[in-house]
Structures are given as structure tokens and as C-alpha cells.
Scaffold this motif. Structure first.
Motif, PDB file in Angstrom:
ATOM      1  N   ILE A 185       4.569  -0.236  -6.561  1.00  0.00           N
ATOM      2  CA  ILE A 185       5.319  -1.234  -6.200  1.00  0.00           C
ATOM      3  C   ILE A 185       5.167  -1.552  -4.878  1.00  0.00           C
ATOM      4  O   ILE A 185       4.910  -2.386  -3.962  1.00  0.00           O
ATOM      5  CB  ILE A 185       6.390  -1.616  -6.762  1.00  0.00           C
ATOM      6  N   LEU A 186       5.774  -0.543  -4.142  1.00  0.00           N
ATOM      7  CA  LEU A 186       6.022  -0.577  -2.605  1.00  0.00           C
ATOM      8  C   LEU A 186       4.833  -0.656  -2.066  1.00  0.00           C
ATOM      9  O   LEU A 186       4.527  -1.159  -0.818  1.00  0.00           O
ATOM     10  CB  LEU A 186       6.767   0.652  -2.263  1.00  0.00           C
ATOM     11  N   LYS A 187       3.573   0.069  -2.426  1.00  0.00           N
ATOM     12  CA  LYS A 187       2.446   0.069  -1.684  1.00  0.00           C
ATOM     13  C   LYS A 187       1.958  -1.398  -1.726  1.00  0.00           C
ATOM     14  O   LYS A 187       0.601  -1.428  -1.260  1.00  0.00           O
ATOM     15  CB  LYS A 187       1.415   1.086  -2.530  1.00  0.00           C
ATOM     16  N   GLN A 188       2.434  -2.349  -2.455  1.00  0.00           N
ATOM     17  CA  GLN A 188       1.847  -3.754  -2.440  1.00  0.00           C
ATOM     18  C   GLN A 188       2.093  -4.504  -1.211  1.00  0.00           C
ATOM     19  O   GLN A 188       1.623  -5.350  -0.804  1.00  0.00           O
ATOM     20  CB  GLN A 188       2.611  -4.288  -3.553  1.00  0.00           C
ATOM     21  N   TYR A 189       3.035  -3.823  -0.551  1.00  0.00           N
ATOM     22  CA  TYR A 189       3.585  -4.495   0.788  1.00  0.00           C
ATOM     23  C   TYR A 189       2.773  -3.648   1.947  1.00  0.00           C
ATOM     24  O   TYR A 189       2.133  -2.371   1.793  1.00  0.00           O
ATOM     25  CB  TYR A 189       5.033  -4.263   1.116  1.00  0.00           C
ATOM     26  N   LYS A 190       2.734  -4.055   3.308  1.00  0.00           N
ATOM     27  CA  LYS A 190       2.159  -3.399   4.297  1.00  0.00           C
ATOM     28  C   LYS A 190       3.254  -2.614   5.039  1.00  0.00           C
ATOM     29  O   LYS A 190       4.290  -3.076   5.371  1.00  0.00           O
ATOM     30  CB  LYS A 190       1.563  -4.287   5.275  1.00  0.00           C
ATOM     31  N   SER A 191       2.938  -1.213   5.496  1.00  0.00           N
ATOM     32  CA  SER A 191       3.751  -0.673   6.028  1.00  0.00           C
ATOM     33  C   SER A 191       4.290  -1.158   7.389  1.00  0.00           C
ATOM     34  O   SER A 191       5.276  -0.903   7.719  1.00  0.00           O
ATOM     35  CB  SER A 191       3.121   0.900   6.463  1.00  0.00           C
ATOM     36  N   GLU A 192       3.303  -1.697   8.166  1.00  0.00           N
ATOM     37  CA  GLU A 192       3.540  -2.387   9.349  1.00  0.00           C
ATOM     38  C   GLU A 192       4.607  -3.660   9.026  1.00  0.00           C
ATOM     39  O   GLU A 192       5.396  -3.722  10.278  1.00  0.00           O
ATOM     40  CB  GLU A 192       2.327  -3.007   9.870  1.00  0.00           C
ATOM     41  N   SER A 193       4.848  -4.217   8.154  1.00  0.00           N
ATOM     42  CA  SER A 193       5.846  -5.236   7.885  1.00  0.00           C
ATOM     43  C   SER A 193       7.350  -4.550   8.096  1.00  0.00           C
ATOM     44  O   SER A 193       8.318  -5.412   8.598  1.00  0.00           O
ATOM     45  CB  SER A 193       5.890  -5.810   6.162  1.00  0.00           C
ATOM     46  N   CYS A 311       4.800   3.591   1.967  1.00  0.00           N
ATOM     47  CA  CYS A 311       3.966   2.285   1.686  1.00  0.00           C
ATOM     48  C   CYS A 311       2.507   2.781   2.452  1.00  0.00           C
ATOM     49  O   CYS A 311       1.617   2.259   2.132  1.00  0.00           O
ATOM     50  CB  CYS A 311       4.381   1.100   2.393  1.00  0.00           C
ATOM     51  N   ARG A 312       2.602   4.072   3.081  1.00  0.00           N
ATOM     52  CA  ARG A 312       1.390   4.167   3.607  1.00  0.00           C
ATOM     53  C   ARG A 312       0.419   4.851   2.661  1.00  0.00           C
ATOM     54  O   ARG A 312       0.574   5.629   1.845  1.00  0.00           O
ATOM     55  CB  ARG A 312       1.521   5.343   4.884  1.00  0.00           C
TER      56      ARG A 312
END
Length: 312
Positions: A185-193, A311-312
């Protein structure tokens, strides 16, 4: 079949999460062994500049693919409702609470769109098993038995004036079995965010330090937006403490609990200043407040870096 009931439905009562719809979604997906935290992680609060808040939501279509379920939207009929319960599919049903007898706080008093989860029925008694809460501002959901005829009527009236909803039923279907991991689920977001969130949060907290140190006028002028910001951040980190990826290690959980507590303390200070109209209070206690903010900045950096790495 005169009666049937889906096993595994689980009301979610840890805290209020977004809306009644999401509480019913969590309760229904529990029957498919999809944990509540998978839905909790679909919603993140990101700090922005000048105490602004940005709320990012993973679209439910994306969640369906990742978590392995389907959500079919349509309108309700008794035949459809019973058929889907027989197929072990929980059904989220919309109602107009003005016509919904089991909600005494709103029945015949106010029009209010609302969702209940239907997971069983008993035709001999003319009832359905639902998950619902007792009144509008409650987040304590429980299993109830209500009239099937009243449910159908309250659903029908949701499509009429004044609410006029187009689709009023959502059928949850089990999809392919998937191993569910928080990191998916967390990988749906961008690490940079999360790195940007770390920067913006630190900037906001440093601005708050300056306000506490220098100007009661600035505190008074910004009180409402700061209070809202602190509330949103406190609620968000409190929610994270319920997710296993953030309590796998004692150190991570302790930091999240500290962050929640720190925001709660700052929030109580602002509430006190507003109620007493005494914005000098922060200046009189600035040493303790500034120390708390510094500790908060350090703890947040660690958590944002931790999430960013996942997230990476």
C-alpha cells in the motif's frame, strides 16, 4: 433459503476514520481477511507550507487491484440484496436517515445520507443483520438486527429529493487471494512526498517556535489555522500507531506515540489560549513548549525517513 449470514465481518472502532462509508468498507473486507490497516494506509495527511494540510487518498480502484477485491456499484433491490448475501458478498447500502427507523437521532428529524453494511438476513422475521452506529457523531459501530422493509424504503428515499443519490448500493466481492503487506500500500505513494512532508513540517514547527518566542499577536491571528493543523497532524499520527508496519519495533511505535502526544499537548495549549483569550500563556511557558517542538521535529524526521525508505 430463509436466512443466511456472512462470517468474519468486523466493525472498526479503534477511532473515527474518514466517514461512515469507510467504516463499513473496513468491516466488510474483514470477511475476506483484508485487514483494516490496508484501508487506513490508503489515506495520508501531508503537511504543507504555512500550516496548510493536503490529504492524499489512493483511489479505491487502485486498492481493489492491490488488495484483491471488487466493489460493484448499483441500485438496491430485495432480490439482489439476498442473492449477494447468499454468495457471501457483504453489501454496503446507502440510506436517508430521515426515513431510517433504527437511527432515532435523525429519524423523521433530518435528511442525512448514510451507509450501513448488510451481511445477513432472516426472512422469517423480516430482518437483516447490519453494522451501524447509534447516532450521527458516534464512531462506535456494532452489529444490529433491523427491518429489511425499512432498510429498502430508506434506501429508495435516498434516490429521491432532497438527497437524490444515483447509486445507492455497493457489493463487495472476493477477488484473487493475495498476500497483503503494508509496504504494498505504501508503495502507491512517492518516496519524495514524504521527504517533502518532512521539510514542510519542520518549517511549520520552526515558524511556530518563532511565534511562541516573539509575538502573542501572531499567535492570536493564526490561532484557528494552527489549531486545525495541529488537530489534523495529531489525528494522522494517532492513526498510524494502529498500523503494524509502524509498530513492528518498539522504537518506531514509541516515536509515533510521542509525536501524537506532542501534537496533543500543543493543541491543548492553543485551545486554552483561545478559550481564555490569553495568548501570552505560550510566551510564559515558552521554554517547555520550545523544547517539546524540538523533540517533535527530531522524531518526525525519523518517521518520515522510515516511511520514505519503505516506499522506494
Amino acid at each position: 433459503m430463509k436466512n443466511n449470514r456472512i462470517e468474519g465481518v468486523q466493525p472498526f472502532n479503534n477511532f473515527f476514520f474518514r466517514s461512515c462509508y469507510y467504516h463499513q468498507l473496513i468491516a466488510g473486507l474483514a470477511a475476506f481477511d483484508i485487514p483494516a490497516e490496508s484501508i487506513l494506509l490508503s489515506y495520508f495527511v501531508f503537511p504543507g507550507k504555512d500550516f496548510e494540510i493536503e490529504k492524499i487518498v489512493i483511489p479505491e480502484k487502485n486498492l481493489e487491484k492491490v488488495l484483491g477485491y471488487q466493489n460493484k456499484r448499483c441500485n438496491l433491490s430485495k432480490k439482489q440484496l439476498l442473492h449477494n448475501i447468499d454468495k457471501q458478498r457483504p453489501v454496503i447500502v446507502g440510506v436517508d436517515c430521515f426515513h431510517f427507523e433504527s437511527r432515532l437521532d435523525t429519524y423523521q428529524k433530518m435528511h442525512d445520507p448514510h451507509y450501513v453494511l448488510v451481511y445477513g438476513y432472516d426472512l422469517n422475521n423480516g430482518t437483516v443483520n447490519v453494522v451501524d452506529h447509534n447516532y450521527r457523531n458516534s464512531w462506535e459501530y456494532s452489529e444490529k438486527i433491523i427491518s429489511i422493509d425499512n432498510l429498502l424504503y430508506a434506501n429508495k428515499m435516498l434516490r429521491q429529493r432532497p438527497l437524490k443519490r444515483k447509486t445507492t448500493m455497493q457489493i463487495l466481492k472476493r477477488g484473487a487471494n493475495k498476500k497483503i503487506d503494508d509496504s504494498i500500500i505504501l508503495k502507491q505513494y512517492k518516496s519524495e512526498s514524504f521527504q517533502q512532508a518532512k521539510i514542510d513540517s519542520e518549517l511549520n514547527l520552526k515558524t511556530l517556535k518563532l511565534m511562541v518566542s516573539q509575538s502573542s499577536t501572531a499567535l492570536a491571528d493564526k490561532s484557528r489555522i494552527v489549531t486545525n493543523y495541529l488537530q489534523e497532524m495529531k489525528n494522522f499520527f494517532s492513526n498510524l500507531s494502529a498500523v503494524s508496519v509502524f509498530n513492528k519495533t518498539r522504537d518506531c511505535l514509541e516515536k509515533i506515540l510521542f509525536i501524537t502526544s506532542a501534537y496533543s499537548n500543543l493543541l491543548s495549549i492553543f485551545w486554552r489560549m483561545e478559550n481564555k483569550n490569553d495568548y501570552e500563556f505560550a510566551y510564559r511557558h515558552k521554554e517547555n513548549i520550545l523544547r517539546k517542538i524540538d523533540e517533535l521535529i527530531c522524531s518526525e524526521k525519523i518517521i518520515y525517513d522510515y516511511i520514505s525508505e519503505i516506499c522506494r
